[in-house]
Design a protein around this motif. Structure first.
Motif, mmCIF file in Angstrom:
data_model
loop_
_atom_site.group_PDB
_atom_site.id
_atom_site.type_symbol
_atom_site.label_atom_id
_atom_site.label_comp_id
_atom_site.label_asym_id
_atom_site.label_seq_id
_atom_site.Cartn_x
_atom_site.Cartn_y
_atom_site.Cartn_z
ATOM 1 N N LYS A 55 -2.667 -8.426 -1.361
ATOM 2 C CA LYS A 55 -2.672 -7.155 -2.149
ATOM 3 C C LYS A 55 -1.284 -7.160 -3.031
ATOM 4 C CE LYS A 55 -5.048 -3.957 1.046
ATOM 5 N NZ LYS A 55 -5.351 -2.635 1.149
ATOM 6 N N VAL A 61 5.251 1.992 10.493
ATOM 7 C CA VAL A 61 4.016 2.033 11.402
ATOM 8 C C VAL A 61 4.186 3.209 12.043
ATOM 9 C CG1 VAL A 61 3.318 -0.472 11.013
ATOM 10 C CG2 VAL A 61 4.859 0.502 13.146
ATOM 11 N N SER A 62 2.931 3.679 12.651
ATOM 12 C CA SER A 62 2.895 4.514 13.428
ATOM 13 C C SER A 62 1.809 4.372 14.603
ATOM 14 C CB SER A 62 2.728 6.007 12.972
ATOM 15 O OG SER A 62 1.415 6.065 12.372
ATOM 16 N N THR A 67 -2.167 9.201 1.522
ATOM 17 C CA THR A 67 -1.900 7.640 1.230
ATOM 18 C C THR A 67 -3.474 7.252 1.607
ATOM 19 O OG1 THR A 67 -1.356 7.033 3.338
ATOM 20 C CG2 THR A 67 0.367 7.694 1.839
ATOM 21 N N GLU A 68 -3.498 5.673 1.347
ATOM 22 C CA GLU A 68 -5.167 5.253 1.651
ATOM 23 C C GLU A 68 -5.382 5.305 3.165
ATOM 24 O OE1 GLU A 68 -4.202 0.583 2.025
ATOM 25 O OE2 GLU A 68 -4.084 1.326 -0.049
ATOM 26 N N LEU A 69 -4.184 5.391 3.964
ATOM 27 C CA LEU A 69 -4.628 5.459 5.512
ATOM 28 C C LEU A 69 -4.885 6.999 5.789
ATOM 29 C CD1 LEU A 69 -1.385 3.124 6.737
ATOM 30 C CD2 LEU A 69 -3.972 2.638 6.389
ATOM 31 N N ASN A 70 -4.361 7.810 5.289
ATOM 32 C CA ASN A 70 -4.714 9.386 5.763
ATOM 33 C C ASN A 70 -5.564 9.978 4.850
ATOM 34 O OD1 ASN A 70 -2.897 10.389 3.747
ATOM 35 N ND2 ASN A 70 -1.102 10.171 5.113
ATOM 36 N N ARG A 71 -5.929 9.477 3.640
ATOM 37 C CA ARG A 71 -6.705 10.226 2.645
ATOM 38 C C ARG A 71 -7.875 11.061 3.211
ATOM 39 N NH1 ARG A 71 -6.042 10.685 -2.611
ATOM 40 N NH2 ARG A 71 -4.711 8.678 -2.505
ATOM 41 N N ASP A 72 -8.632 10.392 4.004
ATOM 42 C CA ASP A 72 -9.948 10.867 4.538
ATOM 43 C C ASP A 72 -9.422 12.178 5.485
ATOM 44 O OD1 ASP A 72 -11.517 9.201 2.984
ATOM 45 O OD2 ASP A 72 -11.788 7.931 4.710
ATOM 46 N N TYR A 73 -8.320 11.973 6.336
ATOM 47 C CA TYR A 73 -8.018 13.029 7.203
ATOM 48 C C TYR A 73 -7.814 14.172 6.639
ATOM 49 C CZ TYR A 73 -5.229 15.877 10.222
ATOM 50 O OH TYR A 73 -4.591 16.929 11.102
ATOM 51 N N SER A 84 0.992 -1.122 0.011
ATOM 52 C CA SER A 84 0.092 -0.033 0.098
ATOM 53 C C SER A 84 0.784 1.102 -0.083
ATOM 54 C CB SER A 84 -0.931 0.052 1.089
ATOM 55 O OG SER A 84 -0.155 0.049 2.505
ATOM 56 N N GLY A 85 0.266 2.296 -0.120
ATOM 57 C CA GLY A 85 0.924 3.875 0.085
ATOM 58 C C GLY A 85 2.050 3.855 -0.863
#
Length: 255
Positions: free
Chosen positions: A45, A96-97, A194-200, A19-20
């Motif tokens: 994936k 990771v975070s 990225t897909e993990l933070n796009r909505d933020y 991802s990302g």
């Protein structure tokens, strides 16, 4: 546009490729002509990414790797080299975070971040470096750290610590492995969608943060392509221990 086939005949290993940034790095290297081993824990994936690369006649080998497990790292590198030959380029990208205040960090939080970002990054670099030394042809190791390596990101103390470790590891490995013609460099990305933070970035707090950034924007993963191809190709043959900030000025901003 990626320069065509500047990495023809090279074998690149990308960790965290499911991802990302890792996904984009693998696509970019494959478009530049490299054979790419794509490694991550989520192999389903990776299969999708391999198909995307095959669609433009690239070669991608999905391999399961858990960077927190040293045996898994060595197994994955062995499979990669058995199938595609010695690794010439490593993009050491897994990360990771865990966001929380310093006084609330648990031992589990700390180990979760450090085991992947610090320990994992080192043992991946070591495994590939051992192979490069053994084969005697040199190589390129590109560590992916973060602006968090040199400036504080709020409520991200373990992430900041881990990325500072990756940045300094880059310099230490460059010093030790220069004699083997292994160039070890680092990219410090700024804020990337990225897909993990796009909505933020669509939230009020996300928009408020963007308004404070030097360029009033966040980047897409492709903004790292230029730095990646520089460090993967012959243009960086006289560069080692270098830290490339690709952050639209975030490191030098005063906010």
């Amino acid at each position: 546009m990626t320069s065509p086939h500047i990495l023809e005949g090279k074998h690149a290993l990308v960790t965290g490729a499911s991802s990302g940034l890792g996904w984009q790095f693998a696509l970019t290297l494959a478009r530049a002509g490299a054979k790419v081993t794509i490694a991550a824990r989520r192999t389903e994936k990776l299969e999708a990414l391999a198909k995307e690369i095959a669609a433009f006649d690239g070669r991608a080998l999905p391999v399961r790797m858990d960077v927190t497990d040293v045996a898994s790292i060595h197994d994955a590198v062995h499979v990669a080299e058995t199938e595609l030959g010695p690794v010439n380029i490593l993009v050491n990208n897994s990360g990771v975070s865990a966001q929380c205040r310093a006084e609330e960090v648990t031992e589990e939080d700390f180990d979760y971040v450090m085991d992947t970002n610090g320990k994992g990054a080192f043992f991946v670099a070591q495994a590939v470096g051992q192979s490069m030394i053994r084969h005697g042809q040199g190589g390129k190791i590109i560590n992916i750290a973060s602006v968090a390596a040199s400036r504080v990101l709020k409520q991200s103390i373990t992430y900041c610590m881990s990325k500072a470790a990756v940045q300094h590891m880059t310099r230490a490995l460059a010093d030790e492995w220069g004699r083997y013609k292994i160039q070890v460099n680092c990219i410090n990305p700024g804020y990337i969608v990225t897909e993990l933070n796009r909505d933020y970035w669509e939230t009020e707090s996300g928009k408020r943060l963007i308004s404070k950034l030097p360029g009033r924007r966040v980047g897409e993963p492709a903004v790292l392509d230029g730095a990646l191809l520089l460090l993967a190709g012959s243009g960086s043959d006289f560069m080692t221990g270098s830290i490339l900030e690709v952050d639209d000025g975030l490191t030098v901003s005063g906010f």
